[in-house]
Motif scaffolding. Structure first.
Motif, PDB file in Angstrom:
ATOM      1  N   VAL A 234      44.434  64.158  38.808  1.00 26.67           N
ATOM      2  CA  VAL A 234      45.306  63.901  37.661  1.00 26.67           C
ATOM      3  C   VAL A 234      45.335  62.393  37.451  1.00 26.67           C
ATOM      4  O   VAL A 234      45.793  61.647  38.331  1.00 26.67           O
ATOM      5  N   VAL A 235      44.840  61.940  36.314  1.00 27.01           N
ATOM      6  CA  VAL A 235      44.571  60.519  36.110  1.00 27.01           C
ATOM      7  C   VAL A 235      45.489  59.950  35.026  1.00 27.01           C
ATOM      8  O   VAL A 235      45.403  60.332  33.857  1.00 27.01           O
ATOM      9  N   GLY A 236      46.376  59.057  35.440  1.00 24.09           N
ATOM     10  CA  GLY A 236      47.174  58.296  34.489  1.00 24.09           C
ATOM     11  C   GLY A 236      46.394  57.079  34.033  1.00 24.09           C
ATOM     12  O   GLY A 236      45.254  56.842  34.449  1.00 24.09           O
ATOM     13  N   ASN A 237      47.006  56.278  33.204  1.00 26.46           N
ATOM     14  CA  ASN A 237      46.313  55.129  32.618  1.00 26.46           C
ATOM     15  C   ASN A 237      46.810  53.798  33.170  1.00 26.46           C
ATOM     16  O   ASN A 237      46.611  52.753  32.555  1.00 26.46           O
ATOM     17  N   GLY A 238      47.449  53.827  34.324  1.00 22.97           N
ATOM     18  CA  GLY A 238      48.053  52.637  34.896  1.00 22.97           C
ATOM     19  C   GLY A 238      47.058  51.577  35.325  1.00 22.97           C
ATOM     20  O   GLY A 238      45.927  51.863  35.739  1.00 22.97           O
ATOM     21  N   GLY A 239      47.506  50.317  35.268  1.00 21.34           N
ATOM     22  CA  GLY A 239      46.646  49.184  35.620  1.00 21.34           C
ATOM     23  C   GLY A 239      46.220  49.158  37.068  1.00 21.34           C
ATOM     24  O   GLY A 239      45.282  48.429  37.423  1.00 21.34           O
ATOM     25  N   ILE A 240      46.860  49.934  37.928  1.00 23.42           N
ATOM     26  CA  ILE A 240      46.484  49.982  39.338  1.00 23.42           C
ATOM     27  C   ILE A 240      45.042  50.464  39.514  1.00 23.42           C
ATOM     28  O   ILE A 240      44.415  50.197  40.538  1.00 23.42           O
ATOM     29  N   LEU A 241      44.489  51.153  38.506  1.00 25.43           N
ATOM     30  CA  LEU A 241      43.120  51.664  38.616  1.00 25.43           C
ATOM     31  C   LEU A 241      42.053  50.600  38.338  1.00 25.43           C
ATOM     32  O   LEU A 241      40.878  50.818  38.657  1.00 25.43           O
ATOM     33  N   LYS A 242      42.448  49.474  37.784  1.00 24.85           N
ATOM     34  CA  LYS A 242      41.444  48.449  37.476  1.00 24.85           C
ATOM     35  C   LYS A 242      40.799  47.944  38.766  1.00 24.85           C
ATOM     36  O   LYS A 242      41.485  47.592  39.733  1.00 24.85           O
ATOM     37  N   ASP A 243      39.472  47.955  38.790  1.00 27.88           N
ATOM     38  CA  ASP A 243      38.678  47.521  39.947  1.00 27.88           C
ATOM     39  C   ASP A 243      38.928  48.386  41.183  1.00 27.88           C
ATOM     40  O   ASP A 243      38.693  47.960  42.313  1.00 27.88           O
ATOM     41  N   SER A 244      39.370  49.617  40.975  1.00 25.07           N
ATOM     42  CA  SER A 244      39.643  50.507  42.102  1.00 25.07           C
ATOM     43  C   SER A 244      38.384  51.153  42.659  1.00 25.07           C
ATOM     44  O   SER A 244      38.345  51.543  43.830  1.00 25.07           O
ATOM     45  N   GLY A 245      37.358  51.333  41.815  1.00 26.78           N
ATOM     46  CA  GLY A 245      36.145  51.999  42.250  1.00 26.78           C
ATOM     47  C   GLY A 245      36.339  53.482  42.535  1.00 26.78           C
ATOM     48  O   GLY A 245      35.533  54.090  43.252  1.00 26.78           O
ATOM     49  N   LYS A 246      37.393  54.101  41.972  1.00 27.23           N
ATOM     50  CA  LYS A 246      37.721  55.487  42.269  1.00 27.23           C
ATOM     51  C   LYS A 246      37.028  56.494  41.342  1.00 27.23           C
ATOM     52  O   LYS A 246      37.246  57.703  41.476  1.00 27.23           O
ATOM     53  N   GLY A 247      36.200  56.020  40.431  1.00 26.36           N
ATOM     54  CA  GLY A 247      35.571  56.916  39.466  1.00 26.36           C
ATOM     55  C   GLY A 247      34.799  58.069  40.082  1.00 26.36           C
ATOM     56  O   GLY A 247      35.040  59.239  39.733  1.00 26.36           O
ATOM     57  N   MET A 407      52.539  55.208  38.377  1.00 21.44           N
ATOM     58  CA  MET A 407      53.375  54.077  38.749  1.00 21.44           C
ATOM     59  C   MET A 407      53.761  54.144  40.226  1.00 21.44           C
ATOM     60  O   MET A 407      54.165  55.182  40.734  1.00 21.44           O
ATOM     61  N   THR A 408      53.635  53.013  40.906  1.00 24.30           N
ATOM     62  CA  THR A 408      54.001  52.872  42.311  1.00 24.30           C
ATOM     63  C   THR A 408      55.010  51.731  42.443  1.00 24.30           C
ATOM     64  O   THR A 408      55.202  50.951  41.506  1.00 24.30           O
ATOM     65  N   PRO A 409      55.695  51.620  43.600  1.00 24.48           N
ATOM     66  CA  PRO A 409      56.749  50.609  43.726  1.00 24.48           C
ATOM     67  C   PRO A 409      56.306  49.173  43.452  1.00 24.48           C
ATOM     68  O   PRO A 409      57.127  48.326  43.110  1.00 24.48           O
ATOM     69  N   ASP A 410      55.013  48.901  43.577  1.00 22.29           N
ATOM     70  CA  ASP A 410      54.521  47.540  43.303  1.00 22.29           C
ATOM     71  C   ASP A 410      53.940  47.420  41.894  1.00 22.29           C
ATOM     72  O   ASP A 410      53.047  46.613  41.637  1.00 22.29           O
ATOM     73  N   TYR A 411      54.476  48.212  40.955  1.00 26.69           N
ATOM     74  CA  TYR A 411      53.902  48.291  39.615  1.00 26.69           C
ATOM     75  C   TYR A 411      53.867  46.944  38.895  1.00 26.69           C
ATOM     76  O   TYR A 411      53.028  46.720  38.022  1.00 26.69           O
ATOM     77  N   LYS A 412      54.756  46.020  39.261  1.00 25.34           N
ATOM     78  CA  LYS A 412      54.778  44.722  38.579  1.00 25.34           C
ATOM     79  C   LYS A 412      53.528  43.898  38.876  1.00 25.34           C
ATOM     80  O   LYS A 412      53.248  42.924  38.178  1.00 25.34           O
ATOM     81  N   ASN A 413      52.781  44.297  39.886  1.00 22.14           N
ATOM     82  CA  ASN A 413      51.549  43.576  40.222  1.00 22.14           C
ATOM     83  C   ASN A 413      50.385  43.951  39.314  1.00 22.14           C
ATOM     84  O   ASN A 413      49.331  43.327  39.378  1.00 22.14           O
ATOM     85  N   TYR A 419      42.813  49.173  31.106  1.00 24.33           N
ATOM     86  CA  TYR A 419      41.894  48.590  30.131  1.00 24.33           C
ATOM     87  C   TYR A 419      42.489  47.395  29.396  1.00 24.33           C
ATOM     88  O   TYR A 419      41.887  46.878  28.452  1.00 24.33           O
ATOM     89  N   ASP A 420      43.658  46.924  29.793  1.00 27.30           N
ATOM     90  CA  ASP A 420      44.250  45.749  29.149  1.00 27.30           C
ATOM     91  C   ASP A 420      43.394  44.498  29.401  1.00 27.30           C
ATOM     92  O   ASP A 420      42.959  44.257  30.537  1.00 27.30           O
ATOM     93  N   ASN A 421      43.186  43.702  28.344  1.00 23.24           N
ATOM     94  CA  ASN A 421      42.417  42.463  28.493  1.00 23.24           C
ATOM     95  C   ASN A 421      43.213  41.370  29.199  1.00 23.24           C
ATOM     96  O   ASN A 421      42.647  40.487  29.841  1.00 23.24           O
ATOM     97  N   LYS A 422      44.529  41.414  29.049  1.00 27.93           N
ATOM     98  CA  LYS A 422      45.398  40.491  29.745  1.00 27.93           C
ATOM     99  C   LYS A 422      46.634  41.236  30.219  1.00 27.93           C
ATOM    100  O   LYS A 422      46.897  42.369  29.798  1.00 27.93           O
ATOM    101  N   TYR A 423      47.400  40.608  31.076  1.00 27.08           N
ATOM    102  CA  TYR A 423      48.530  41.293  31.705  1.00 27.08           C
ATOM    103  C   TYR A 423      49.598  41.674  30.670  1.00 27.08           C
ATOM    104  O   TYR A 423      50.043  40.855  29.871  1.00 27.08           O
ATOM    105  N   HIS A 424      49.995  42.950  30.702  1.00 20.86           N
ATOM    106  CA  HIS A 424      51.110  43.457  29.908  1.00 20.86           C
ATOM    107  C   HIS A 424      52.058  44.187  30.857  1.00 20.86           C
ATOM    108  O   HIS A 424      51.631  45.091  31.580  1.00 20.86           O
ATOM    109  N   PRO A 425      53.316  43.827  30.877  1.00 22.06           N
ATOM    110  CA  PRO A 425      54.252  44.533  31.763  1.00 22.06           C
ATOM    111  C   PRO A 425      54.453  45.974  31.305  1.00 22.06           C
ATOM    112  O   PRO A 425      54.269  46.309  30.134  1.00 22.06           O
ATOM    113  N   VAL A 426      54.834  46.823  32.247  1.00 24.47           N
ATOM    114  CA  VAL A 426      55.116  48.222  31.928  1.00 24.47           C
ATOM    115  C   VAL A 426      56.302  48.288  30.966  1.00 24.47           C
ATOM    116  O   VAL A 426      57.315  47.603  31.157  1.00 24.47           O
ATOM    117  N   GLY A 427      56.178  49.102  29.911  1.00 25.36           N
ATOM    118  CA  GLY A 427      57.266  49.266  28.957  1.00 25.36           C
ATOM    119  C   GLY A 427      58.159  50.431  29.328  1.00 25.36           C
ATOM    120  O   GLY A 427      57.682  51.473  29.795  1.00 25.36           O
TER     121      GLY A 427
END
Length: 476
Positions: A234-247, A407-413, A419-427
């Protein structure tokens, strides 16, 4: 003279007694001040048929009390909340035997003050009527022969008391009846059919008339390849997946669930390339196409194996689903005239379409994501997020569930999306409780019911050795 005075006094006394008697008789009769029974104020419904809760809708809605609606209760389910709701509904039915099919009451006698008195309640918690912790139960046979899956393991965890194995996850033609419509019309938005007339409901769900529509894993026999247990990513769209290599790991599951602005092209190494189930509401899909078009989102993933799972927030969802199933343009509403093949491809058919059951969405709200928002004026627009509905649906459909991009407890990281080009905080929006959802994922992970991907920081990043929560890397 004395005799006359005695006669006058006697007449006055008799007149006084007669006046007191007449006053007492009048007080015993019901007056125009009688208060209507409380059952006339069950819940609230939207003042507009298009109201509801999307991922980024304005929460400032105006609500008006609906007319009274007679309901029929399904069999009582376990748990104190369910028993309390069942008692409440049975009391309402006992007072409404002469209610008409349209929900209006035809009185057989004049109202009395005594009708306003509620029976003595048994000790225990009570629920406001809009909660509706009472659901339909279905006895479909299991799709797999898994002996060590979630449905077996959940009874050994803290979730055993709230997990209903026979809750209908999806709705279809077999769910449509006047009785079910009256029952679910009590609840607005995605939790019921409060803004949906019976003709539209019947006309729409009648096309979902095969087992492929009410089974989430409808092609398991062809896909199992001898496996006893179904595995779902089950795949969300969270930034934690960037550079994860989990594909590659994600694509290695039997089924891959995605939602809303799922952009795959260019991110396959981190998020995979397959989609078997795409969850959305018409509103969230349209919002995603507007908001994430610049990042490359052009619409839902399209492939031969992709199924489209509607989360019905409005009548818009029923109208678009009917158009897709019949390969016609949308007949009315906000999407009138639009061609559904634009979103779901030329090979879309009724067998590829599914729609969440309102009982299921209300159930996961009540038993898994019971937010404090339900105690506020926003209670009627609060619902689990689209991603939460997708993950909990997989929990009730698959034998093994791995969750990525949530979302995980360190979501602010991490940025809001991978796929965001620059950092956007969770809304954060009032119609969802994302922090409560985050805590639930941690609890399900700790209980071993899901395998939640969490970023493993190195010693250089944190200054100490990283620790992964219990169950990380384990599967049922």
């Amino acid at each position: 003279m004395a005799l006359q005075r005695r006669l006058v006094l006697g007449l006055v006394a008799v007149g006084s007694l007669l006046a007191v008697y007449i006053l007492c008789v009048n007080l015993e009769k019901p007056g125009s001040w009688s208060v209507a029974p409380l059952r006339h104020f069950h819940g609230f419904s939207s003042s507009s048929s298009s109201s509801g809760s999307g991922d980024s809708e304005d929460p400032r809605e105006r609500w008006t009390p609906p007319p009274p609606i007679t309901t029929t209760s399904p069999p009582e389910l376990g748990g104190p909340e369910s028993r309390s709701e069942s008692r409440s509904e049975s009391r309402s039915e006992s007072r409404s035997e002469s209610d008409g099919l349209d929900g209006t009451r035809t009185p057989t006698r004049g109202p009395t003050v005594q009708l306003q008195q509620e029976p003595t309640r048994a000790p225990g918690p009570t629920e406001p009527p809009f909660i509706g912790d009472n659901y339909r139960s279905v006895e479909d046979p299991p799709q797999t022969d898994c002996h060590n899956g979630i449905r077996t393991h959940v009874t050994e965890t803290e979730f055993g008391g709230r997990f209903l194995k026979h809750i209908p996850v999806l709705q279809s033609a077999r769910d449509v009846s006047p009785e079910q419509h009256r029952r679910l019309s009590r609840y607005p938005g995605t939790h019921g059919w409060g803004a949906l007339d019976y003709d539209t409901l019947q006309d729409t769900l009648s096309v979902l008339n095969s087992s492929a529509n009410w089974r989430m894993l409808d092609d398991w026999e062809q896909r199992s390849s001898g496996s006893e247990c179904s595995s779902c990513a089950v795949v969300g769209n969270g930034g934690i997946l960037k550079d994860s290599g989990k594909g590659p790991e994600i694509d290695g599951h039997h089924y891959v669930f995605r939602t809303n602005g799922a952009i795959l092209k260019g991110f396959e190494q981190d998020v995979g390339s397959r989609t078997t189930h795409y969850t959305f509401s018409t509103n969230t899909m349209m919002n995603s196409m507007r908001s994430y078009g610049g990042a490359g989102y052009r619409g839902p993933p399209q492939s031969e194996e992709t199924r489209y799972v509607f989360l019905p927030d409005h009548d818009r969802d029923y109208l678009l689903m009917k158009a897709a199933a019949t390969r016609t343009v949308v007949q009315s509403g906000k999407e009138r005239g639009k061609d559904p093949t634009k979103y779901f491809g030329e090979d879309v058919s009724a067998e590829k379409l599914k729609m969440y059951h309102p009982d299921f969405i209300r159930y996961i709200r009540n038993r898994f994501l019971r937010s404090h928002t339900l105690n506020t004026k926003y209670k009627n627009i609060y619902r689990p997020s689209t991603g939460a509905a997708m993950l909990l649906a997989a929990l009730h459909s698959c034998d093994q569930v791995s969750a990525y991009g949530f979302m995980t407890p360190d979501y602010k990281n991490y940025s809001d999306h991978y796929y965001d080009n620059k950092y956007h905080p969770v809304g954060f929006f009032i119609n969802h409780d994302l922090r409560m959802e985050m805590n639930l994922w941690q609890q399900l992970h700790k209980a071993g019911l899901i395998n939640l991907y969490m970023h493993q920081r190195t010693e250089d990043e944190t200054g100490h050795e990283s620790q992964i929560g219990p169950g990380q890397g384990d599967r049922l």
